[in-house]
Each structure stands twice: as structure tokens, then as C-alpha cells.
Scaffold this motif. Structure first.
Motif, PDB file in Angstrom:
ATOM      1  N   ILE A 211      54.819 -54.793 -66.659  1.00 22.02           N
ATOM      2  CA  ILE A 211      54.726 -54.853 -68.114  1.00 22.02           C
ATOM      3  C   ILE A 211      55.103 -56.279 -68.482  1.00 22.02           C
ATOM      4  O   ILE A 211      56.186 -56.756 -68.128  1.00 22.02           O
ATOM      5  N   ILE A 212      54.202 -56.963 -69.179  1.00 20.52           N
ATOM      6  CA  ILE A 212      54.453 -58.320 -69.635  1.00 20.52           C
ATOM      7  C   ILE A 212      54.460 -58.298 -71.161  1.00 20.52           C
ATOM      8  O   ILE A 212      53.423 -58.102 -71.791  1.00 20.52           O
ATOM      9  N   ASN A 213      55.627 -58.463 -71.736  1.00 19.28           N
ATOM     10  CA  ASN A 213      55.753 -58.501 -73.192  1.00 19.28           C
ATOM     11  C   ASN A 213      55.565 -59.928 -73.678  1.00 19.28           C
ATOM     12  O   ASN A 213      56.050 -60.870 -73.045  1.00 19.28           O
ATOM     13  N   ILE A 214      54.875 -60.084 -74.792  1.00 18.20           N
ATOM     14  CA  ILE A 214      54.680 -61.408 -75.378  1.00 18.20           C
ATOM     15  C   ILE A 214      55.802 -61.637 -76.393  1.00 18.20           C
ATOM     16  O   ILE A 214      55.859 -60.993 -77.431  1.00 18.20           O
ATOM     17  N   SER A 215      56.695 -62.549 -76.048  1.00 19.90           N
ATOM     18  CA  SER A 215      57.831 -62.866 -76.904  1.00 19.90           C
ATOM     19  C   SER A 215      57.666 -64.280 -77.445  1.00 19.90           C
ATOM     20  O   SER A 215      56.536 -64.753 -77.596  1.00 19.90           O
ATOM     21  N   THR A 216      58.765 -64.952 -77.697  1.00 17.77           N
ATOM     22  CA  THR A 216      58.697 -66.295 -78.278  1.00 17.77           C
ATOM     23  C   THR A 216      59.999 -67.053 -78.057  1.00 17.77           C
ATOM     24  O   THR A 216      61.067 -66.441 -77.962  1.00 17.77           O
TER      25      THR A 216
ATOM     26  N   LYS B 146      61.383 -60.019 -82.352  1.00 19.90           N
ATOM     27  CA  LYS B 146      61.153 -60.531 -81.000  1.00 19.90           C
ATOM     28  C   LYS B 146      62.449 -60.542 -80.187  1.00 19.90           C
ATOM     29  O   LYS B 146      62.424 -60.329 -78.968  1.00 19.90           O
ATOM     30  N   ALA B 147      63.597 -60.759 -80.837  1.00 17.92           N
ATOM     31  CA  ALA B 147      64.875 -60.642 -80.137  1.00 17.92           C
ATOM     32  C   ALA B 147      65.086 -59.193 -79.683  1.00 17.92           C
ATOM     33  O   ALA B 147      65.576 -58.946 -78.574  1.00 17.92           O
ATOM     34  N   ALA B 148      64.702 -58.241 -80.519  1.00 16.35           N
ATOM     35  CA  ALA B 148      64.771 -56.830 -80.136  1.00 16.35           C
ATOM     36  C   ALA B 148      63.804 -56.536 -78.986  1.00 16.35           C
ATOM     37  O   ALA B 148      64.124 -55.765 -78.074  1.00 16.35           O
ATOM     38  N   LEU B 149      62.629 -57.154 -79.005  1.00 12.99           N
ATOM     39  CA  LEU B 149      61.684 -56.995 -77.891  1.00 12.99           C
ATOM     40  C   LEU B 149      62.294 -57.523 -76.598  1.00 12.99           C
ATOM     41  O   LEU B 149      62.103 -56.932 -75.527  1.00 12.99           O
ATOM     42  N   ASN B 150      63.054 -58.612 -76.690  1.00 10.42           N
ATOM     43  CA  ASN B 150      63.722 -59.145 -75.503  1.00 10.42           C
ATOM     44  C   ASN B 150      64.714 -58.135 -74.925  1.00 10.42           C
ATOM     45  O   ASN B 150      64.800 -57.957 -73.709  1.00 10.42           O
ATOM     46  N   MET B 151      65.474 -57.468 -75.797  1.00 10.24           N
ATOM     47  CA  MET B 151      66.401 -56.438 -75.325  1.00 10.24           C
ATOM     48  C   MET B 151      65.630 -55.273 -74.719  1.00 10.24           C
ATOM     49  O   MET B 151      66.032 -54.719 -73.688  1.00 10.24           O
ATOM     50  N   LEU B 152      64.532 -54.898 -75.346  1.00 12.20           N
ATOM     51  CA  LEU B 152      63.687 -53.844 -74.778  1.00 12.20           C
ATOM     52  C   LEU B 152      63.208 -54.249 -73.389  1.00 12.20           C
ATOM     53  O   LEU B 152      63.227 -53.437 -72.460  1.00 12.20           O
TER      54      LEU B 152
ATOM     55  N   THR C  40      58.854 -58.177 -67.730  1.00 13.52           N
ATOM     56  CA  THR C  40      59.316 -59.489 -68.175  1.00 13.52           C
ATOM     57  C   THR C  40      58.672 -59.832 -69.510  1.00 13.52           C
ATOM     58  O   THR C  40      57.763 -59.144 -69.957  1.00 13.52           O
ATOM     59  N   ALA C  41      59.172 -60.883 -70.131  1.00  9.61           N
ATOM     60  CA  ALA C  41      58.619 -61.357 -71.402  1.00  9.61           C
ATOM     61  C   ALA C  41      58.227 -62.820 -71.240  1.00  9.61           C
ATOM     62  O   ALA C  41      58.911 -63.575 -70.551  1.00  9.61           O
ATOM     63  N   ILE C  42      57.121 -63.193 -71.871  1.00  6.81           N
ATOM     64  CA  ILE C  42      56.629 -64.560 -71.782  1.00  6.81           C
ATOM     65  C   ILE C  42      56.383 -65.121 -73.186  1.00  6.81           C
ATOM     66  O   ILE C  42      55.825 -64.438 -74.045  1.00  6.81           O
ATOM     67  N   HIS C  43      56.812 -66.362 -73.356  1.00  7.71           N
ATOM     68  CA  HIS C  43      56.527 -67.128 -74.575  1.00  7.71           C
ATOM     69  C   HIS C  43      55.218 -67.868 -74.340  1.00  7.71           C
ATOM     70  O   HIS C  43      55.124 -68.680 -73.417  1.00  7.71           O
ATOM     71  N   PRO C  44      54.191 -67.612 -75.155  1.00  8.80           N
ATOM     72  CA  PRO C  44      52.877 -68.224 -74.913  1.00  8.80           C
ATOM     73  C   PRO C  44      52.749 -69.673 -75.351  1.00  8.80           C
ATOM     74  O   PRO C  44      51.714 -70.299 -75.128  1.00  8.80           O
TER      75      PRO C  44
END
Length: 148
Positions: free
Chosen positions: A45-50, A74-80, A96-100
């Protein structure tokens, strides 16, 4: 609330709904990836964060984009991302999360230096090298860790 639903509730519900398929993919590829290695080739799972979701970097980035709803969602997405990484690691599912990067989109605006194509190509390149050490992390489009 709409921003929170999109950036947090949506990814949470999708992760839970796709969990059976992700488990199947991780199990089905276990012979190809011995050593319980997590990767995008297996199940991920790759979440798009910032970058602007980083609490540590807030003082550096706030003046550029004082967008409370977007930043906090997006901070909440990071915790998720962290929680799912902990929960799903027993199934060898990478999360993981990626900043595009700053991308020329409706949200990014016309001043953004990156095209969507360049952003996506760099993220796909990073995704091809992700492994156990990257699960639960926030990375930039070059694969560098962004502090929470």
C-alpha cells in the motif's frame, strides 16, 4: 471534513477492503521473495502524502502553504500509514507514504515545477526499490526519509 474523508477515511477503508487480496498476493509470491521481504512486487500500500504533513518541518513550510485541513488530514494519513505498517507486517505487506513533490495540478498550481509525468516516474522508480526498512515511513520522490 471532506478533505479528511478523502485523505484518511478513504485510504483506511480501501486498505481494510483490499486486505484479503493483499494477503493472497503476499502469500502467492512467497517463493519468489524468500526471507519475508516486503516489496511492491509482492504486496504493498503506497499512500500519497506530502512534505507539508511533517510536524518537524511545519515551521519551515507553513508560510508557503498555510492549509490547515490539508496539512492535518495528511498528518493523519501518515499515522494511518504507521498503524497499517505495524498491523500488516505480519502478512509481509509493505505500507509506506510518498511525497510526490510540488506538482502542477489544480491543487499545486501553475507555479509548481513538476509535471504529473515527472512526479509519477520518480515515484514509480522509488517504489521499485522499497523494502522492509521503508514500511511505515514517509519518503520523498527520490526515496529520502521525511521526518514526521
Amino acid at each position: 471534513m471532506e478533505v479528511y474523508e478523502t485523505n484518511v477515511a478513504g485510504p483506511f477503508l480501501l486498505a481494510k477492503m483490499f486486505l484479503p487480496l493483499l494477503k493472497k498476493a503476499a502469500d502467492g509470491n512467497s517463493e519468489k521473495h524468500k526471507g519475508n521481504t516486503m516489496s511492491c512486487r509482492r504486496a504493498a500500500i503506497i499512500n500519497i502524502s506530502t512534505l507539508i504533513s511533517s510536524m518537524e518541518k511545519c515551521s519551515e513550510t507553513f508560510h508557503v502553504a498555510p492549509m490547515y485541513a490539508y496539512r492535518t488530514s495528511k498528518a493523519a494519513l501518515n499515522m494511518l500509514t504507521c498503524c497499517l505498517a505495524e498491523d500488516f507486517k505480519t502478512h509481509n505487506i509493505l505500507v509506506t507514504a510518498i511525497h510526490p513533490g510540488w506538482v502542477r495540478t489544480e491543487l499545486g498550481g501553475t507555479e509548481a515545477p513538476l509535471t504529473t509525468r515527472d512526479s509519477v516516474l520518480s515515484m514509480v522508480s522509488v517504489m521499485s526499490f522499497l523494502g522492509n526498512k521503508d514500511s511505515g515511513m514517509l519518503l520523498d520522490r527520490q526515496g529520502n526519509t521525511i521526518p514526521w
